[in-house]
Design an enzyme around this catalytic site. Structure first.
Site, PDB file in Angstrom:
ATOM      1  NE  ARG A 279      70.918 142.354   8.565  1.00  0.00           N
ATOM      2  CZ  ARG A 279      71.168 141.060   8.398  1.00  0.00           C
ATOM      3  NH1 ARG A 279      71.431 140.587   7.190  1.00  0.00           N
ATOM      4  NH2 ARG A 279      71.179 140.244   9.434  1.00  0.00           N
TER       5      ARG A 279
ATOM      6  CD  GLU B 297      77.841 129.712   4.177  1.00  0.00           C
ATOM      7  OE1 GLU B 297      76.802 130.335   4.464  1.00  0.00           O
ATOM      8  OE2 GLU B 297      78.193 128.661   4.766  1.00  0.00           O
TER       9      GLU B 297
ATOM     10  CB  CYS C 122      71.645 128.172   7.696  1.00  0.00           C
ATOM     11  SG  CYS C 122      71.177 129.048   9.208  1.00  0.00           S
TER      12      CYS C 122
ATOM     13  CE  LYS D 200      71.468 136.961  13.767  1.00  0.00           C
ATOM     14  NZ  LYS D 200      71.499 138.128  12.871  1.00  0.00           N
TER      15      LYS D 200
ATOM     16  CG  HIS E 160      76.077 130.642   7.986  1.00  0.00           C
ATOM     17  ND1 HIS E 160      75.351 130.521   6.819  1.00  0.00           N
ATOM     18  CD2 HIS E 160      75.169 130.875   8.976  1.00  0.00           C
ATOM     19  CE1 HIS E 160      74.065 130.692   7.077  1.00  0.00           C
ATOM     20  NE2 HIS E 160      73.930 130.904   8.379  1.00  0.00           N
TER      21      HIS E 160
ATOM     22  CB  SER F 173      74.193 134.253  11.592  1.00  0.00           C
ATOM     23  OG  SER F 173      73.413 135.417  11.560  1.00  0.00           O
TER      24      SER F 173
END
EC number: 2.3.1.46
Length: 360
Positions: free
Chosen positions: A253, A241, A146, A167, A239, A196
């Protein structure tokens, strides 16, 4: 290729508790196998430091059960750290200077929490550039995640990422675009990857400097690309992972930020991630939040336990296959002396022999 618990890093014990195979150093020493030494540059903020260790080490560990891995986590001294994280790093992380002397077969570089408008002003910039300059001369292959991909594409070729104005957040369908490349061998021709990010690097500027795109999404853009030599640097914008729950934790969050006033708008749902019933539960939670905020009451408890059984993971299996391919090729090409990047006879400008084969 199981991990070897060659240090007391707590992540090793956490992975064993998950059912992962982690060898003791004494047991590993009895096996007549050349271990693979993988550097892990962790640039994530304190709150995500240990979780990021687990995410990446889990994928490495599940890639194969024959060879052995020695993971060498390290970080950059210019990144701001609290006392607890600093103590963790001091106790369990390697120093980059020691790794330069000892050598590495491969390197994984995580993303980071952006703190400046321009990447070259980030606290990690100079240190990251130093690490990569060394890796280009001494490491078989480097895998960048990223924000690290964005920073290094800018550093190496002057390509600046493009702000999206929103986003890119969720789980997106991708397709293999270079099926002849061994890194995507045995991957499904279509598969999902979480994203993200607020910025993007597109195919056209990458191809203009010889970077080859391996995986792309019509909606989310380029996911995976490789340097012009086709192996020594692997870039990812997504991502793979991520844990099943990672996007939900990000959503939690963000709604907390809205509640405490550090975010102006209520966050949208991550795309293609939540089932209708999960969205209904979260819509009810939003009403509870809005009421609590109006009345000056504390933030209501997030309904994570209700939501967890409703989450699907549609990317992990593909990620395991990719890591198996990447580590397998590193193992085939690296020198027996880990201070040297390649065995004798390997062309550093075409280590896979693929450029010659394809006439690139």
């Amino acid at each position: 290729m199981p991990l070897v618990a060659h240090t007391r890093l707590p992540t090793f014990e956490r992975l064993k508790q998950e059912g992962q195979t982690v060898l003791s150093e004494d047991y590993a020493f009895q096996q007549d196998i050349r271990e693979l030494h993988i550097g892990f540059l962790n640039m994530m903020p304190d709150a995500a430091l240990a979780a990021t260790e687990r995410q990446f080490l889990r994928l490495v560990n599940e890639s194969n059960l024959i060879a052995q891995f020695h993971i060498h986590p390290f970080t950059l001294g210019t990144l701001p750290r609290g006392d607890k994280a600093q103590a963790h790093i001091a106790q369990y992380y390697d120093k980059f200077e020691d790794l330069q002397e000892q050598g590495l077969d491969a390197l994984i570089i995580t993303g980071a929490n952006p703190a400046a408008p321009h990447l070259e002003d980030e606290p990690f910039w100079d240190g990251l550039c130093e690490v990569v300059a060394w890796a280009q001369e001494n490491v078989t292959s480097t895998l960048c995640s990223c924000l690290a991909s964005h920073a290094l594409v800018q550093h190496l070729w002057g390509i600046r990422r493009r702000p999206l104005g929103f986003k890119r957040w969720g789980v997106y369908s991708h397709a293999v675009t270079m099926p002849e490349h061994p890194l995507v061998n045995d991957l499904n021709t279509r598969f999902d990857v979480p994203h993200s990010r607020f910025n993007q690097i597109d195919r056209e500027p990458l191809e203009a400097v010889g970077v080859q795109v391996l995986v792309e999404s019509t909606e989310a853009g380029v996911h995976m690309a490789v340097s012009p030599d086709l192996f020594r640097m692997v870039f990812m914008q997504g991502h793979p992972e991520y844990d099943t729950v990672s996007l939900l934790k990000e959503y939690r969050r963000e709604v907390t930020r809205w509640f405490d006033g550090t975010r102006a708008d209520y966050p949208p749902f991550p795309q293609n991630y939540l089932r209708p019933k999960a969205k209904a539960i979260l819509n009810e939670y939003r009403l509870e939040q809005e009421k609590a905020k109006r009345l000056g009451k504390p933030l209501p408890d997030f309904p994570e336990k209700l939501l967890l059984p409703m989450l699907h993971n549609t990317w992990c299996d593909t990620a395991k296959v990719f890591y198996s391919n990447w580590i397998g090729k590193v193992y085939q090409l690296t020198n027996n002396d880990r201070r040297k990047p390649f065995m004798e006879g390997v062309n550093p400008d075409d280590p896979l022999g693929l450029r010659q084969q394809l006439g690139i």
